[in-house]
Motif scaffolding. Structure first.
Motif, PDB file in Angstrom:
ATOM      1  N   GLY A 285       0.227  -1.022   0.203  1.00  0.00           N
ATOM      2  CA  GLY A 285       0.216   0.340   0.226  1.00  0.00           C
ATOM      3  C   GLY A 285       0.938   1.701  -0.326  1.00  0.00           C
ATOM      4  N   THR A 286       1.865   0.817  -0.322  1.00  0.00           N
ATOM      5  CA  THR A 286       2.777   2.600   0.054  1.00  0.00           C
ATOM      6  C   THR A 286       3.186   3.438  -1.086  1.00  0.00           C
ATOM      7  OG1 THR A 286       4.596   1.656   1.551  1.00  0.00           O
ATOM      8  CG2 THR A 286       5.360   3.481   0.263  1.00  0.00           C
ATOM      9  N   LEU A 287       2.697   2.614  -2.138  1.00  0.00           N
ATOM     10  CA  LEU A 287       2.609   3.691  -3.637  1.00  0.00           C
ATOM     11  C   LEU A 287       1.777   4.171  -3.258  1.00  0.00           C
ATOM     12  CD1 LEU A 287       3.918   1.049  -6.201  1.00  0.00           C
ATOM     13  CD2 LEU A 287       5.050   2.951  -5.207  1.00  0.00           C
ATOM     14  N   ALA A 288      -0.334   3.423  -2.556  1.00  0.00           N
ATOM     15  CA  ALA A 288      -0.520   3.967  -3.103  1.00  0.00           C
ATOM     16  C   ALA A 288      -1.326   5.197  -1.576  1.00  0.00           C
ATOM     17  CB  ALA A 288      -2.076   3.130  -2.652  1.00  0.00           C
ATOM     18  N   LYS A 289      -0.153   5.779  -0.814  1.00  0.00           N
ATOM     19  CA  LYS A 289      -0.162   6.436   0.580  1.00  0.00           C
ATOM     20  C   LYS A 289       0.583   7.819  -0.446  1.00  0.00           C
ATOM     21  CE  LYS A 289      -0.397   3.102   3.784  1.00  0.00           C
ATOM     22  NZ  LYS A 289       0.157   2.205   4.996  1.00  0.00           N
ATOM     23  N   LEU A 290       1.815   7.135  -1.319  1.00  0.00           N
ATOM     24  CA  LEU A 290       2.112   8.352  -1.587  1.00  0.00           C
ATOM     25  C   LEU A 290       1.855   8.924  -3.137  1.00  0.00           C
ATOM     26  CD1 LEU A 290       5.447   6.871  -1.992  1.00  0.00           C
ATOM     27  CD2 LEU A 290       5.267   8.095  -0.157  1.00  0.00           C
ATOM     28  N   GLU A 291       1.087   8.140  -3.518  1.00  0.00           N
ATOM     29  CA  GLU A 291       0.162   8.531  -4.852  1.00  0.00           C
ATOM     30  C   GLU A 291      -1.335   9.322  -3.923  1.00  0.00           C
ATOM     31  OE1 GLU A 291      -3.692   7.615  -7.598  1.00  0.00           O
ATOM     32  OE2 GLU A 291      -1.841   6.352  -7.591  1.00  0.00           O
ATOM     33  N   GLY A 292      -1.584   9.665  -2.843  1.00  0.00           N
ATOM     34  CA  GLY A 292      -2.389  10.418  -1.755  1.00  0.00           C
ATOM     35  C   GLY A 292      -1.983  11.236  -1.772  1.00  0.00           C
ATOM     36  N   LYS A 293      -1.035  11.479  -1.254  1.00  0.00           N
ATOM     37  CA  LYS A 293      -0.058  12.539  -0.615  1.00  0.00           C
ATOM     38  C   LYS A 293       0.150  13.579  -1.583  1.00  0.00           C
ATOM     39  CE  LYS A 293       3.548  13.342   2.360  1.00  0.00           C
ATOM     40  NZ  LYS A 293       4.628  12.907   3.794  1.00  0.00           N
ATOM     41  N   TRP A 294       0.752  12.538  -2.296  1.00  0.00           N
ATOM     42  CA  TRP A 294       1.678  13.805  -3.572  1.00  0.00           C
ATOM     43  C   TRP A 294       0.463  14.526  -4.178  1.00  0.00           C
ATOM     44  CZ3 TRP A 294       5.303  16.181  -1.016  1.00  0.00           C
ATOM     45  CH2 TRP A 294       5.624  15.943  -0.378  1.00  0.00           C
ATOM     46  N   LEU A 295      -0.123  13.433  -5.408  1.00  0.00           N
ATOM     47  CA  LEU A 295      -0.954  13.697  -6.320  1.00  0.00           C
ATOM     48  C   LEU A 295      -2.476  14.000  -5.574  1.00  0.00           C
ATOM     49  CD1 LEU A 295       0.430  10.964  -8.543  1.00  0.00           C
ATOM     50  CD2 LEU A 295       1.390  13.084  -8.312  1.00  0.00           C
ATOM     51  N   GLY A 296      -2.639  13.265  -4.557  1.00  0.00           N
ATOM     52  CA  GLY A 296      -4.016  14.200  -4.232  1.00  0.00           C
ATOM     53  C   GLY A 296      -4.993  13.355  -4.843  1.00  0.00           C
ATOM     54  N   ASP A 297      -6.847  13.696  -5.077  1.00  0.00           N
ATOM     55  CA  ASP A 297      -7.439  13.932  -5.829  1.00  0.00           C
ATOM     56  C   ASP A 297      -7.383  15.005  -7.027  1.00  0.00           C
ATOM     57  OD1 ASP A 297      -8.547  12.129  -4.152  1.00  0.00           O
ATOM     58  OD2 ASP A 297      -9.589  13.157  -2.885  1.00  0.00           O
ATOM     59  N   LEU A 298      -7.423  14.013  -8.470  1.00  0.00           N
ATOM     60  CA  LEU A 298      -7.114  13.872  -9.491  1.00  0.00           C
ATOM     61  C   LEU A 298      -8.822  15.126  -9.848  1.00  0.00           C
ATOM     62  CD1 LEU A 298      -4.576  12.573 -11.704  1.00  0.00           C
ATOM     63  CD2 LEU A 298      -4.355  14.906 -10.951  1.00  0.00           C
ATOM     64  N   PRO A 299      -8.884  15.852 -10.666  1.00  0.00           N
ATOM     65  CA  PRO A 299     -10.490  16.628 -11.161  1.00  0.00           C
ATOM     66  C   PRO A 299     -10.528  15.553 -11.767  1.00  0.00           C
ATOM     67  CG  PRO A 299      -8.494  17.559 -12.345  1.00  0.00           C
ATOM     68  CD  PRO A 299      -7.831  16.887 -11.529  1.00  0.00           C
ATOM     69  N   ASP A 300     -11.978  15.249 -11.699  1.00  0.00           N
ATOM     70  CA  ASP A 300     -13.172  14.720 -13.013  1.00  0.00           C
ATOM     71  C   ASP A 300     -12.816  15.552 -14.147  1.00  0.00           C
ATOM     72  OD1 ASP A 300     -14.105  12.743 -14.636  1.00  0.00           O
ATOM     73  OD2 ASP A 300     -15.825  13.610 -13.369  1.00  0.00           O
ATOM     74  N   VAL A 301     -11.733  14.837 -15.407  1.00  0.00           N
ATOM     75  CA  VAL A 301     -11.178  15.117 -16.289  1.00  0.00           C
ATOM     76  C   VAL A 301     -12.350  14.681 -17.551  1.00  0.00           C
ATOM     77  CG1 VAL A 301      -9.381  16.303 -18.150  1.00  0.00           C
ATOM     78  CG2 VAL A 301      -9.254  16.691 -15.622  1.00  0.00           C
TER      79      VAL A 301
END
Length: 305
Positions: A285-301
């Motif tokens: 789950g580390t990649l998912a945690k890092l994604e959430g921390k640094w990329l956050g929720d992307l807008p619905d494009v």
């Protein structure tokens, strides 16, 4: 294009810079990976890499460019959200954080990591590398795998188009409306391939040396739209491009997201250990945690249809 020479960043582990742009998050789920065989899903299918034992993936046994040191490359300047403060060595930003997580898995301390500045095109070109790994939003493709090793994927993405407010691309929703525009993308990038293969423009795309050049071309109105990955596009319209707006995202080739992998020497004996480390970071789950921390929720494009 002419490549800048490789440059050691000042000091053993120092600040660095880098450039870039490319696609959208399709999520880390659905990636088919087998840890025991260290396989990674690519545009060309599954690529098997050696599956070393854990005992072989230790600093003392790794085939490193410099014994005891983990030599890592990226381009400059080092843009957010992949890095922070134009400094890949601070562990901030998604790719910097992923790199240091992989390094820790292998047994390196943060101070054992040395950063080099290597242009994107040089990193993916044939020939022996000056680095152990390069991390620079490099999309895994079968063509690139003929020249270099590409690790198990650490991020899924798609391509997006940005433009300026009030431009001819403001408010469009279809690929047909995009085809008459002058689009630009970095040379040898999958962003450029997406223009040619997905958009099929009526006007030849502008081939730019770097994404930094692409931003300037957009602001100077020499191009109507710039194609980059979605997280980069979000960052650009959030402040880097004055008056920038999101046009939409491009369809994924064959319905599959692009995937970023680290670059290594072709046939590198280090590839299996890098794959093993990335796979474990995904599994725990580390990649998912890092994604959430640094990329956050992307807008619905919305996707251009």
């Amino acid at each position: 294009m002419p490549a800048k020479p490789h440059q050691q960043r000042p000091g053993a582990v120092t600040t660095g810079r880098r450039r870039r742009v490319r696609g959208l998050v399709a999520g880390l789920s659905g990636v088919v990976l087998t840890v025991l065989t260290a396989c990674s899903h690519t545009d060309g299918g599954l690529q098997a890499s050696p599956a070393p034992s854990g005992a072989d993936c230790t600093v003392a046994k790794l085939p490193l460019k410099n014994p005891g040191r983990f030599t890592v490359a990226t381009d400059e300047p080092a843009y957010a959200p992949w890095f922070a403060d134009d400094n890949p060595n601070n562990g901030k930003g998604y790719e910097s954080a992923v790199l240091f997580a992989v390094a820790a898995r292998l047994g390196f301390k943060a101070e054992d990591v040395d950063w080099l500045q290597v242009p994107f095109n040089s990193a993916i070109a044939p020939g022996e590398k000056s680095f152990d790994v390069d991390i620079d939003q490099v999309t895994i493709t079968a063509q690139r795998q003929q020249n270099v090793d590409l690790s198990a994927p650490y991020y899924d993405t798609s391509q997006a188009v940005i433009a300026l407010e009030g431009s001819k691309l403001a408010g469009i929703s279809t690929l047909a409306e995009l085809r008459g525009a002058k689009l630009g993308a970095q040379a040898d990038s999958t962003s450029l391939a997406a223009i040619n293969d997905q958009v099929k423009p009526e006007v030849p795309a502008a081939v730019l040396d770097t994404n930094e050049d692409g931003v300037k071309a957009l602001q100077d109105k020499r191009i109507d739209g710039l194609v980059v990955d979605l997280p980069t596009a979000v960052q650009m319209i959030s402040g880097q491009v004055d008056g920038g707006l999101m046009v939409g995202r491009l369809p994924d080739p064959d319905g599959q997201p692009e995937q970023f992998g680290m670059v290594l020497d072709h046939g590198s004996k280090l590839t299996g250990c890098i794959n093993q480390s990335i796979n474990k970071l995904r599994d725990d789950g580390t990649l998912a945690k890092l994604e959430g921390k640094w990329l956050g929720d992307l807008p619905d494009v919305p996707q251009l249809t």
